[in-house]
Design a protein around this motif. Structure first.
Motif, PDB file in Angstrom:
ATOM      1  N   UNK A  75       0.837  -1.211   0.000  1.00 10.17           N
ATOM      2  CA  UNK A  75       0.000   0.000   0.000  1.00 10.17           C
ATOM      3  C   UNK A  75       0.863   1.249   0.000  1.00 10.17           C
ATOM      4  N   UNK A  76       1.968   1.177   0.746  1.00 14.99           N
ATOM      5  CA  UNK A  76       2.829   2.359   0.804  1.00 14.99           C
ATOM      6  C   UNK A  76       3.516   2.585  -0.528  1.00 14.99           C
ATOM      7  N   UNK A  77       3.915   1.491  -1.172  1.00 11.53           N
ATOM      8  CA  UNK A  77       4.628   1.651  -2.437  1.00 11.53           C
ATOM      9  C   UNK A  77       3.741   2.188  -3.538  1.00 11.53           C
ATOM     10  N   UNK A  78       2.472   1.776  -3.543  1.00 12.06           N
ATOM     11  CA  UNK A  78       1.632   2.274  -4.629  1.00 12.06           C
ATOM     12  C   UNK A  78       0.945   3.569  -4.276  1.00 12.06           C
ATOM     13  N   UNK A  79       1.278   4.134  -3.119  1.00  6.35           N
ATOM     14  CA  UNK A  79       0.784   5.464  -2.813  1.00  6.35           C
ATOM     15  C   UNK A  79      -0.534   5.514  -2.078  1.00  6.35           C
ATOM     16  N   UNK A  80      -1.095   4.343  -1.732  1.00  8.32           N
ATOM     17  CA  UNK A  80      -2.365   4.381  -1.020  1.00  8.32           C
ATOM     18  C   UNK A  80      -2.166   4.769   0.444  1.00  8.32           C
ATOM     19  N   UNK A  81      -1.004   4.460   0.980  1.00  7.52           N
ATOM     20  CA  UNK A  81      -0.765   4.693   2.399  1.00  7.52           C
ATOM     21  C   UNK A  81       0.402   5.656   2.568  1.00  7.52           C
ATOM     22  N   UNK A  82       0.172   6.715   3.335  1.00  9.00           N
ATOM     23  CA  UNK A  82       1.259   7.601   3.721  1.00  9.00           C
ATOM     24  C   UNK A  82       1.498   7.354   5.199  1.00  9.00           C
TER      25      UNK A  82
END
Lengths: 266, 392
Positions: A75-82
């Motif tokens: 999720x973090x890599x695809x930008x969904x999670x900051x």
């Protein structure tokens, strides 16, 4: 996410409500399972999540998240999670002067007035993407937990202001949700914490309160969960709806049952 | 995050809270053993750090607190990267003993020690450590510092019964030095040669307070800032955080901080109710940040019975991972209570962390008492209302 808790709250990832402030609080017990629930719930609901994790490291949430069916690294890599990892960033902020304002800058200051850098970070993280297509459903801010900010030198009013600004941006302007955890210190006379808790309770749409059993430790019932639905914007003459369940936490899920109806007893 | 490869724990992937280079999540089906290349086989080398073992529940790397009974109550040991807070008993007799057990365990296992105190010189503290109970057969093994070798050997031996390798080897009495957790003889001192062979750093607050600060004045007291800088320096210089590729540090740093929060550190929370209420909590937060990103474990003793503002105690508890309270019977009316006549005090396990997990190992026995016999510190518990008969 815990399917049983979704049933109790009458939501599913497809039908998540918007524009809501959910308050999680725990008294005499550990309410972090609720944080894990909402984190995996909103990731599964395809929302963009900004997670301000002040109390544990990324790998902790990641490993529990994998048990609940979401991968935080993906999720973090695809930008969904900051993900703002408080513990790791605090070391950077504290020992080395930062060139640009850092969200945890108040750690270096003797009398930090407000949490503006942190708010700017959240606003930047949940900025709507401008390329036309709506990649994610709605922005969500998740904070674990707000009581730590009090321990780090911020006053209760500063934290309430921060949540107020976040609500204006995330809930009202961008129709997103906020979920925050606050510890209830019970009878230990923590004035600042009580101010924070009461102030947030009056602003929330949904309050989930995990309490330890008043009779003490029990192996089969780990605590009691009180759910309170509120409508803060419209004062109504009706009483707010409230439900109480007892729960037992297992390795990958939490089971809920009515008071006194634990499977161990029946 | 480097991971500890544990075979057959059942969990899908395991990880420990250590950042040592790249992020690998090793699944439980990867074979253990040294690889030929050796460049990023960090996980196999991590497994063989002396004095550590992976937790059976979540693969977390654990070290012993120096008291096997306390290890068992805490779910196997103290997790690397976490803080163990000991709430001192009223006259700081038994908490300082636990502190010494923790340091002695570090010396026996060859860990690096960092001892911080505002009251006693760390060199003096190290002179008073209890002697380990070793039997003669393995004494020469220990002299050769064959701990790592022994662990590697026992890895090879258990090929068929590999599941049992992870279970703690329960032996009563004098034990070999390669096992996890040792017994100490409180009446004897640790041999001088062991202390001299160990690597330790001392922080004695009165000595360090005169040098200048290179950090902006935040609300931390002077002593805490110097201590944090000292700890961060050691972690960085000796490579415990994995940031220095030259230093291949595969050892644990044991940090022991004594009487944190007492006026000798410059903090006034024990003197007045409206003291500096954020100094100690900020310190704990940054300390935990340092621990989470390095191969270290910390034990802090704190005189919480002296803290005037009770809100600080609950905040400190929330900011620590494991919290154990000691209550001694000296001077209290329980000294003459026949139920407690064989014991010296009670142990309260106030908090155990849920690391990488929704659940944690919690003992069923909640009423625990300790006693210090001639040689050993033992913990026993009550189950229900019967007289204590549970040796832990």
């Amino acid at each position: 996410m815990f399917p049983e808790l979704n049933n109790l709250l009458n939501t599913t990832p497809d039908r998540a409500e918007q524009g809501k402030l959910t308050l999680l609080c725990d008294a005499n017990t550990d309410g972090s399972f609720l944080v894990h629930h909402f984190l995996s719930f909103y990731l599964k609901a395809n929302c963009k999540v900004c997670f301000v994790a002040l109390i544990q490291s990324f790998s902790h949430y990641n490993i529990v998240g994998q048990k609940l069916g979401v991968s935080l690294t993906v999720a973090r890599e695809c930008g969904q999670l900051v993900f703002l990892e408080g513990l790791k960033s605090s070391v950077d902020v504290f020992f080395r002067a930062q060139a640009e304002p850092h969200p945890l800058q108040f750690l270096r200051e003797a009398n930090a007035e407000n949490l503006q850098p942190l708010y700017e970070f959240v606003r930047e993280a949940l900025k709507p993407v401008d390329d036309g297509e709506a990649a994610w459903r709605c922005p969500v801010l998740l904070v674990d937990d707000l009581s730590v900010l009090l321990s780090l030198g911020m006053g209760a009013v500063a934290v309430l202001d921060f949540i107020h600004y976040c609500r204006a941006t995330v809930c009202w302007e961008r129709k997103g949700n906020i979920v925050a955890l606050v510890h209830d210190s019970g009878d230990t006379e923590d004035e600042e914490n009580n101010i924070l808790l009461n102030g947030l309770s009056h602003q929330s749409h949904l309050i989930l309160r995990a309490e330890g059993l008043p009779t003490g430790f029990c192996r089969d019932v780990h605590g009691q969960l009180r759910i309170l639905w509120r409508t803060p914007s419209q004062p109504t003459t009706q009483r707010d709806r409230s439900l109480t369940y007892q729960y037992k936490i297992q390795d990958k899920s939490v089971s809920f049952f009515a008071k006194g109806m634990s499977p161990a007893v029946l | 995050m480097a991971a500890v490869a544990t075979c057959g724990t059942g969990a899908g992937s395991t990880g420990s809270m250590v950042a040592a280079g790249g992020k690998n999540n090793v699944t439980s089906f990867q074979r253990r053993g040294p690889r030929a290349s050796g460049s990023d086989s960090s996980y196999s080398r991590l497994v063989s750090i002396a004095g550590t073992r992976p937790s059976v529940r979540n693969g977390q790397l654990l070290v012993s607190t120096g008291l096997p009974a306390l290890d068992q109550l805490l779910g196997g040991g103290l997790a690397v990267g976490t803080v163990l807070l000991i709430e001192e008993d009223k006259y700081n007799i038994y908490s300082s003993l636990l502190f010494k057990y923790f340091l002695a365990e570090g010396i026996i296992n060859g860990h690096t020690l960092l001892v911080a105190s505002a009251k006693e010189d760390p060199a003096d503290i190290l002179q008073e450590l209890p002697a380990p109970l070793l039997d003669d057969n393995v004494k020469k093994d220990f002299d050769e510092d064959a701990c790592n070798h022994k662990t590697a050997e026992s890895n090879i031996k258990m090929k068929i019964a590999w599941r049992y390798q992870l279970l703690p080897k329960m032996e009563a009495g004098p034990v070999s030095s390669s096992r996890f957790g040792h017994y100490y003889d409180a009446s004897k001192k640790m041999p001088q040669e062991l202390i001299e062979a160990s690597k330790w750093h001392g922080f004695f607050s009165p000595e360090k307070s005169s040098s200048t600060l290179n950090i902006e004045p935040c609300s931390l007291t002077h002593g805490y800032i110097k201590l944090l800088q000292f700890i961060q320096n050691i972690i960085y210089e000796e490579g415990f955080d994995g940031s220095n590729p030259q230093k291949k540090q595969k050892n644990i740093l044991r940090i022991g901080i004594q009487n944190l929060g007492s006026p000798l550190w410059g903090d006034d929370i024990c003197c007045t109710e409206n003291g500096n209420s954020h100094s100690l909590t900020k310190f704990l937060y940054v300390l935990r940040g340092l621990l989470r990103t390095s191969l270290s474990a910390c034990m802090i003793t704190m005189p919480t019975h002296l803290i005037q503002n009770k809100a600080i105690i609950s905040r400190v508890t929330n900011l620590s991972d494991t919290v154990v309270g000691l209550e001694s019977f000296i001077g209290s009316e329980r000294e003459t209570n026949p139920l407690y006549k064989d014991y010296h005090g009670l142990i309260h396990i106030r908090q155990i962390p849920r690391l990488n997990n929704l659940i944690y190992d919690v003992s069923d026995v909640k009423d625990l008492a300790f006693k210090l016999k001639k040689k050993l510190f033992t913990i026993e518990g009550w189950r229900g209302r019967s007289f204590p008969n549970l040796k832990i």
